[in-house]
Motif scaffolding. Sequence first.
Motif, PDB file in Angstrom:
ATOM      1  N   GLN A 173      -1.111  25.040   5.369  1.00  0.00           N
ATOM      2  CA  GLN A 173      -0.239  24.017   5.937  1.00  0.00           C
ATOM      3  C   GLN A 173      -0.784  22.611   5.663  1.00  0.00           C
ATOM      4  OE1 GLN A 173       2.641  23.876   6.893  1.00  0.00           O
ATOM      5  NE2 GLN A 173       2.989  22.360   8.507  1.00  0.00           N
ATOM      6  N   ALA A 174      -2.099  22.462   5.778  1.00  0.00           N
ATOM      7  CA  ALA A 174      -2.706  21.160   5.454  1.00  0.00           C
ATOM      8  C   ALA A 174      -2.470  20.810   3.989  1.00  0.00           C
ATOM      9  CB  ALA A 174      -4.196  21.192   5.775  1.00  0.00           C
ATOM     10  N   SER A 175      -2.563  21.801   3.112  1.00  0.00           N
ATOM     11  CA  SER A 175      -2.322  21.574   1.695  1.00  0.00           C
ATOM     12  C   SER A 175      -0.873  21.171   1.439  1.00  0.00           C
ATOM     13  CB  SER A 175      -2.665  22.836   0.893  1.00  0.00           C
ATOM     14  OG  SER A 175      -2.412  22.662  -0.472  1.00  0.00           O
ATOM     15  N   TYR A 176       0.066  21.805   2.149  1.00  0.00           N
ATOM     16  CA  TYR A 176       1.480  21.444   2.031  1.00  0.00           C
ATOM     17  C   TYR A 176       1.685  19.988   2.408  1.00  0.00           C
ATOM     18  CZ  TYR A 176       6.214  20.803   3.866  1.00  0.00           C
ATOM     19  OH  TYR A 176       7.452  20.290   4.165  1.00  0.00           O
ATOM     20  N   TYR A 177       1.102  19.530   3.500  1.00  0.00           N
ATOM     21  CA  TYR A 177       1.255  18.135   3.915  1.00  0.00           C
ATOM     22  C   TYR A 177       0.665  17.176   2.882  1.00  0.00           C
ATOM     23  CZ  TYR A 177       3.634  17.793   8.374  1.00  0.00           C
ATOM     24  OH  TYR A 177       4.623  17.757   9.335  1.00  0.00           O
ATOM     25  N   GLY A 178      -0.423  17.590   2.263  1.00  0.00           N
ATOM     26  CA  GLY A 178      -1.007  16.759   1.221  1.00  0.00           C
ATOM     27  C   GLY A 178      -0.097  16.619   0.016  1.00  0.00           C
ATOM     28  N   ARG A 179       0.483  17.752  -0.437  1.00  0.00           N
ATOM     29  CA  ARG A 179       1.370  17.730  -1.601  1.00  0.00           C
ATOM     30  C   ARG A 179       2.676  17.004  -1.304  1.00  0.00           C
ATOM     31  NH1 ARG A 179       0.476  23.241  -1.288  1.00  0.00           N
ATOM     32  NH2 ARG A 179       2.693  23.573  -0.817  1.00  0.00           N
ATOM     33  N   ARG A 180       3.262  17.321  -0.186  1.00  0.00           N
ATOM     34  CA  ARG A 180       4.622  16.867   0.126  1.00  0.00           C
ATOM     35  C   ARG A 180       4.675  15.430   0.646  1.00  0.00           C
ATOM     36  NH1 ARG A 180       8.983  15.229   1.691  1.00  0.00           N
ATOM     37  NH2 ARG A 180      10.705  16.495   2.512  1.00  0.00           N
ATOM     38  N   PHE A 181       3.718  15.072   1.497  1.00  0.00           N
ATOM     39  CA  PHE A 181       3.783  13.779   2.161  1.00  0.00           C
ATOM     40  C   PHE A 181       2.617  12.844   1.835  1.00  0.00           C
ATOM     41  CE2 PHE A 181       5.759  16.910   5.142  1.00  0.00           C
ATOM     42  CZ  PHE A 181       7.072  16.463   5.041  1.00  0.00           C
ATOM     43  N   GLY A 182       1.605  13.364   1.121  1.00  0.00           N
ATOM     44  CA  GLY A 182       0.424  12.553   0.879  1.00  0.00           C
ATOM     45  C   GLY A 182      -0.384  12.317   2.136  1.00  0.00           C
ATOM     46  N   VAL A 183      -0.277  13.228   3.095  1.00  0.00           N
ATOM     47  CA  VAL A 183      -0.987  13.112   4.373  1.00  0.00           C
ATOM     48  C   VAL A 183      -2.164  14.087   4.378  1.00  0.00           C
ATOM     49  CG1 VAL A 183      -0.832  13.472   6.870  1.00  0.00           C
ATOM     50  CG2 VAL A 183       1.063  12.373   5.641  1.00  0.00           C
ATOM     51  N   LYS A 184      -3.359  13.579   4.607  1.00  0.00           N
ATOM     52  CA  LYS A 184      -4.549  14.417   4.648  1.00  0.00           C
ATOM     53  C   LYS A 184      -4.799  14.892   6.075  1.00  0.00           C
ATOM     54  CE  LYS A 184      -9.435  14.566   3.295  1.00  0.00           C
ATOM     55  NZ  LYS A 184     -10.567  13.809   2.711  1.00  0.00           N
ATOM     56  N   LEU A 185      -4.921  16.204   6.240  1.00  0.00           N
ATOM     57  CA  LEU A 185      -5.141  16.804   7.549  1.00  0.00           C
ATOM     58  C   LEU A 185      -6.389  17.676   7.522  1.00  0.00           C
ATOM     59  CD1 LEU A 185      -1.487  18.007   8.308  1.00  0.00           C
ATOM     60  CD2 LEU A 185      -2.636  16.072   9.395  1.00  0.00           C
ATOM     61  N   ASN A 186      -7.107  17.676   8.631  1.00  0.00           N
ATOM     62  CA  ASN A 186      -8.232  18.587   8.816  1.00  0.00           C
ATOM     63  C   ASN A 186      -7.687  19.889   9.395  1.00  0.00           C
ATOM     64  OD1 ASN A 186     -10.425  20.075   9.823  1.00  0.00           O
ATOM     65  ND2 ASN A 186     -11.639  18.238  10.197  1.00  0.00           N
ATOM     66  N   PRO A 187      -7.710  20.994   8.657  1.00  0.00           N
ATOM     67  CA  PRO A 187      -7.100  22.235   9.157  1.00  0.00           C
ATOM     68  C   PRO A 187      -7.774  22.786  10.398  1.00  0.00           C
ATOM     69  CG  PRO A 187      -8.305  22.642   7.121  1.00  0.00           C
ATOM     70  CD  PRO A 187      -8.259  21.157   7.293  1.00  0.00           C
ATOM     71  N   ASP A 188      -9.016  22.375  10.657  1.00  0.00           N
ATOM     72  CA  ASP A 188      -9.722  22.894  11.830  1.00  0.00           C
ATOM     73  C   ASP A 188      -9.373  22.147  13.111  1.00  0.00           C
ATOM     74  OD1 ASP A 188     -11.124  24.859  10.380  1.00  0.00           O
ATOM     75  OD2 ASP A 188     -12.613  23.367   9.734  1.00  0.00           O
TER      76      ASP A 188
END
Length: 403
Positions: free
Chosen positions: A78-93
Amino acid sequence: MSEVFHRIRRLPPYVFEHINPIKARARAEGVDIIDLGMGNPDLPTPEHIVNKLKETVLDPRTHRYSTSKGIPGLRKAQASYYGRRFGVKLNPDTQVVATLGSKEGFANMAQAITAPGDVVLVPNPTYPIHSFGFIMSGGVVRSMPADPNEDFMRSLDRAVRHSIPKPIALVLNYPANPTAYTADLDFYTEVVKYCKANDIFILSDLAYSEIYFDDSPPPSVLQVPGAIDIAVEFTSMSKTYSMPGWRVGFAVGNERLIAALARVKSYLDYGAFTPIQVAAVAALNGSDSVVDEVRKIYKHRRDVMVESFGRSGWTIPVPRATMFAWAPIPDQFAHLGSLEFAKLLVQETGVAVAPGVGFGEYGDQYIRLAFVENEQRIRQAARNVKKLLGSKTGQGNVVSLKA
């Protein structure tokens, strides 16, 4: 003892409780019901996702309890999806929690952050859990416009200034269910700026992020710089991957809010069945072609509905996103209101729809139609409706609300 439990007393009867018995009676009498009411995708889940489920379920190690916040691989996907789709970096933990669909996530977030009497700003009309999640948690809901137009910010400022106590959170839902309204990044930027200045959390429902019909993919509120300081966003795999019964969704964003949700969930569930989560990973990490195909099918159905219902005499505004059309009740039937008109449609045409009042009192002059039947069935629904609209009477054997 009280005859009605406290939390139940705060909930009105579910609007479909009035429609479902009429549908059931009609079906029992042999009527072919064309059900455009519930947003329940009819498309099959893509084969590679189903195959991953079948492969994983054969491993008995996956039959044990899972984890309430989701397996690490799913949160990473899900974090990877946000990075690809929105350019938003998320910490999955710390910034991602898997939920049992966005509805469960929203309800438990309301439980996590709401104290009795807290005020929350919610669009009206909107998807019911946006309001009733907070009502069930003891909160107080103040209605906001659903349309993100030039009046929205004035209404937001007025609501904040005149609410005692001050609102703790604002709910956003774009692309919107039921109205299909969409919002752009400029709108989100203005809202984030205002909410940060007034210490108000933003809870954004982005369940229809991938069901759009033009060349402007809906943005995420988290794309706004600094939004993650106050915002959490909810997404779902139900519509994007035709996985409604699988019950997989996500909450992502602000660490404090995500931690609160994770803590509440840790007391309530063990997460989705592990093979379902593994299959969801395969969906998120797989080809976008399956999502493109789903989008193409809904767009075609939208076009067929707008064209065929228009020829029947019912003008359907063209939605830019979601799997719904939000249509004003035809003029000759407007006096009935949405619930009685929906009953009339089932009784006289065999077409089931969602009454707008089920999404808030400001939706009572509208009907929601879902793109959950194929082209032939949609055209048949339009032909059935044309016979009723041609009568121009606005009358019918309508069951009274008091009946």
